[in-house]
Design a protein around this motif. Sequence first.
Motif, short mmCIF file in Angstrom:
data_model
loop_
_atom_site.label_atom_id
_atom_site.label_comp_id
_atom_site.label_asym_id
_atom_site.label_seq_id
_atom_site.Cartn_x
_atom_site.Cartn_y
_atom_site.Cartn_z
N VAL A 1 0.83 -1.20 0.00
CA VAL A 1 0.00 0.00 0.00
C VAL A 1 0.87 1.25 0.00
N ASP A 2 0.48 2.22 -0.83
CA ASP A 2 1.13 3.54 -0.83
C ASP A 2 0.45 4.37 0.26
N ILE A 3 1.19 4.73 1.31
CA ILE A 3 0.56 5.44 2.42
C ILE A 3 0.09 6.84 2.03
N GLN A 4 0.54 7.33 0.88
CA GLN A 4 0.04 8.62 0.41
C GLN A 4 -1.43 8.52 -0.01
N GLN A 5 -1.90 7.31 -0.24
CA GLN A 5 -3.29 7.09 -0.66
C GLN A 5 -4.23 6.84 0.52
N ILE A 6 -3.68 6.72 1.71
CA ILE A 6 -4.49 6.43 2.89
C ILE A 6 -5.22 7.69 3.33
N LYS A 7 -6.50 7.55 3.55
CA LYS A 7 -7.33 8.66 4.02
C LYS A 7 -7.97 8.24 5.34
N ASP B 1 -10.40 9.67 8.57
CA ASP B 1 -11.35 10.68 9.05
C ASP B 1 -10.82 11.35 10.32
N ASP B 2 -10.67 12.67 10.28
CA ASP B 2 -10.19 13.42 11.45
C ASP B 2 -11.14 13.34 12.63
N GLY B 3 -12.39 13.00 12.38
CA GLY B 3 -13.38 12.93 13.45
C GLY B 3 -13.30 11.66 14.29
N LEU B 4 -12.47 10.72 13.87
CA LEU B 4 -12.35 9.47 14.63
C LEU B 4 -11.50 9.67 15.88
N SER B 5 -11.71 8.83 16.86
CA SER B 5 -10.86 8.86 18.06
C SER B 5 -9.47 8.38 17.67
N GLN B 6 -8.50 8.62 18.52
CA GLN B 6 -7.12 8.20 18.24
C GLN B 6 -7.04 6.70 18.02
N GLN B 7 -7.74 5.94 18.84
CA GLN B 7 -7.73 4.48 18.71
C GLN B 7 -8.37 4.06 17.38
N GLU B 8 -9.47 4.72 17.01
CA GLU B 8 -10.13 4.40 15.74
C GLU B 8 -9.23 4.77 14.55
N LYS B 9 -8.50 5.87 14.66
CA LYS B 9 -7.55 6.26 13.60
C LYS B 9 -6.47 5.20 13.44
N GLN B 10 -5.97 4.69 14.55
CA GLN B 10 -4.95 3.65 14.49
C GLN B 10 -5.50 2.40 13.81
N ARG B 11 -6.67 1.99 14.21
CA ARG B 11 -7.29 0.81 13.59
C ARG B 11 -7.51 1.01 12.10
N GLU B 12 -7.98 2.19 11.74
CA GLU B 12 -8.24 2.49 10.34
C GLU B 12 -6.94 2.52 9.53
N ILE C 1 -4.18 0.82 10.19
CA ILE C 1 -3.73 -0.57 10.04
C ILE C 1 -4.61 -1.32 9.05
N ARG C 2 -5.90 -1.07 9.09
CA ARG C 2 -6.80 -1.71 8.12
C ARG C 2 -6.41 -1.35 6.70
N GLN C 3 -6.10 -0.07 6.48
CA GLN C 3 -5.79 0.37 5.13
C GLN C 3 -4.38 0.00 4.68
N VAL C 4 -3.40 0.09 5.57
CA VAL C 4 -2.00 -0.16 5.19
C VAL C 4 -1.72 -1.65 5.06
N LYS C 5 -2.48 -2.46 5.75
CA LYS C 5 -2.37 -3.92 5.75
C LYS C 5 -1.12 -4.43 6.46
N ASN C 6 0.04 -3.86 6.19
CA ASN C 6 1.27 -4.25 6.88
C ASN C 6 1.99 -2.97 7.33
N PRO C 7 1.92 -2.62 8.61
CA PRO C 7 2.57 -1.40 9.08
C PRO C 7 4.10 -1.47 9.08
N TYR C 8 4.64 -2.64 8.76
CA TYR C 8 6.09 -2.81 8.71
C TYR C 8 6.65 -2.72 7.29
N CYS C 9 5.79 -2.78 6.30
CA CYS C 9 6.23 -2.72 4.91
C CYS C 9 5.15 -2.04 4.09
N PHE C 10 5.50 -0.90 3.52
CA PHE C 10 4.54 -0.12 2.74
C PHE C 10 5.31 0.72 1.73
#
Length: 79
Positions: free
Chosen positions: A20-26, A28-39, A41-50
């Motif tokens: 995943v290209d992290i420049q393409q990750i969007k 929502d600023d309205g999410l809580s910090q924990q929800e942002k983290q989950r989102e 990880i959901r979008q990047v798929k692998n936080p160790y390789c992108f």
Amino acid sequence: MSLEKLQSVDIRTVKPEDVVDIQQIKIDDGLSQQEKQREFIRQVKNPYCFRVGKIIVKASYSGNGVSLNERFEELVMSV
């Protein structure tokens, strides 16, 4: 996939179109910090390789007392 498998990806064998290209990750600023983290990880798929554009990035996290969550928070806030 387990954390060990995510961490052990060899970027020399990764095809750019497979990460995943992290420049393409969007996120929502309205999410809580924990929800942002989950989102993130959901979008990047692998936080160790992108990708950042055409560059494949292999991230690692030191054992200096800073938690993985804190590092993810820093990464998410920089997107």
